[in-house]
Design a protein around this motif. Structure first.
Motif: not given
Length: 140
Positions: A2, A59, A73, A75, A85-86, A89-91, A111
């Motif tokens: 990532t 998120g 979060t 996505g 990107l669900g 799924a990232s931050r 991420g």
């Protein structure tokens, strides 16, 4: 593997004002999209984009230190045209630092899958100046 992107912007508004543009749905809508949010740890954050294929970001807030730091979060809900990107799924970490006549905002988005690094960086590069303009002209 990532990826992480980081962007910094000086905003001509106090950290308290900039903070409200992340935690108040009406203010967030002025720069990002129509928002539903519950600004507390574990609270939801859902933003329907105004532009492009109109994807919906979803998120949760992870950390909120008033006027200093927000973490959530990030996505996309599965819709046509949305990045792969669900939800959650990232931050995203946002730091607000008092700086002379305003605030230095540092955004760190981690991420990210490598294929989305450039697109996501471009998205923030488009949105953050809009945040800066909205906050600088806020009358409250």
């Amino acid at each position: 593997m990532t990826r992480t992107i980081e962007q910094t912007l000086h905003i001509r508004a106090r950290p308290e004002t900039v903070w409200r543009f992340f935690t108040d749905p009406a203010r967030l809508a002025r720069w990002w999209g129509t928002a539903e949010l519950d600004a507390r740890p574990g609270g939801t954050l859902r933003v329907a984009m105004h532009e492009g294929p109109r994807p919906v970001m979803r998120g949760q807030f992870v950390e909120l230190v008033p006027y200093e730091r927000l973490v959530f979060t990030f996505g996309w809900e599965p819709t046509p045209g949305a990045p792969g990107l669900g939800p959650g799924a990232s931050r995203v970490e946002v730091t607000l630092t008092p700086d002379g006549d305003g605030t230095t905002l540092t955004l760190r988005h981690s991420g990210l899958p490598a294929p989305l690094e450039e697109e996501t960086g471009g998205g923030w590069a488009h949105l953050l100046p809009r945040l800066g303009e909205a906050a600088a002209t806020a009358t409250d």
